[in-house]
Design a protein around this motif. Structure first.
Motif, short mmCIF file in Angstrom:
data_model
loop_
_atom_site.label_atom_id
_atom_site.label_comp_id
_atom_site.label_asym_id
_atom_site.label_seq_id
_atom_site.Cartn_x
_atom_site.Cartn_y
_atom_site.Cartn_z
N TRP A 115 0.81 -1.21 0.00
CA TRP A 115 0.00 0.00 0.00
C TRP A 115 0.85 1.27 0.00
O TRP A 115 0.50 2.24 -0.65
N GLN A 167 2.13 1.92 -3.49
CA GLN A 167 1.06 2.40 -4.35
C GLN A 167 0.83 3.90 -4.16
O GLN A 167 0.66 4.64 -5.14
N GLY A 180 -10.41 -1.61 5.25
CA GLY A 180 -11.55 -2.21 4.57
C GLY A 180 -12.81 -2.13 5.40
O GLY A 180 -12.79 -1.77 6.58
N GLN A 211 -10.83 3.38 1.73
CA GLN A 211 -10.60 1.94 1.65
C GLN A 211 -9.46 1.56 0.71
O GLN A 211 -9.00 0.42 0.78
N GLU A 212 -9.01 2.47 -0.14
CA GLU A 212 -8.01 2.13 -1.15
C GLU A 212 -6.87 3.14 -1.15
O GLU A 212 -7.11 4.35 -0.98
N GLN A 224 -7.30 6.29 -3.18
CA GLN A 224 -8.08 7.38 -2.59
C GLN A 224 -7.19 8.32 -1.77
O GLN A 224 -7.44 9.52 -1.72
#
Length: 149
Positions: free
Chosen positions: A15, A18, A111, A130-131, A134
């Motif tokens: 994460w 990303q 999540g 959640q991502e 975002q």
């Protein structure tokens, strides 16, 4: 405007990568705790000496890691805390509380299965997502005022 973002929380997924890749074109610098799990667990005894009792082994590591964590959170403009699915991240909850107590802009990432368990943490955050994408969209909006396309 430049933002310093501290990426706290689970270390078992990509994460952080990303978010960093997604924000490559933004004026953002990132910091995080040590994400090498073995190094993080064993730093205290590797530097300050072995402990026969696991409690003291873990405590040495936690205290040594806290030097980096506290400094990173204190220096950050935005603190992102990720709660993963696999483990209970008590340290992440502590980091979120510390950031909130310091008045930091807090973004929580988890999540839907954690929504109830983290309701108090979520309530302290300025954004709950959640991502990782975002989080990048939040950073882009804060820095440029532009919405996702």
């Amino acid at each position: 405007m430049t933002l310093t973002v501290y990426l706290s929380g689970e270390i078992h997924t990509d994460w952080r990568d990303q978010i960093i890749a997604g924000a490559a074109d933004l004026d953002v610098s990132f910091d995080s705790p040590v994400t090498d799990h073995a190094a993080s667990d064993d730093c205290g005894v590797a530097i300050m000496g072995a402990e026969a009792d696991k409690f003291w082994h873990d405590r040495k590591g936690a205290q040594l890691n806290a030097i980096r964590t506290r400094k990173g959170i204190e220096m950050a403009d935005v603190v992102v805390v990720r709660f993963g699915d696999q483990y209970k991240q008590w340290n992440a909850a502590f980091d979120a509380g510390y950031a909130a107590a310091l008045g930091k802009s807090l973004v929580v990432l988890h999540g839907p299965d954690h929504a109830h368990a983290l309701k108090e943490v979520d309530a302290a955050a300025l954004a709950v997502v959640q991502e990782p994408a975002q989080v990048v969209q939040i950073l882009r909006y804060v820095l440029t005022g532009k919405l996702p396309q």
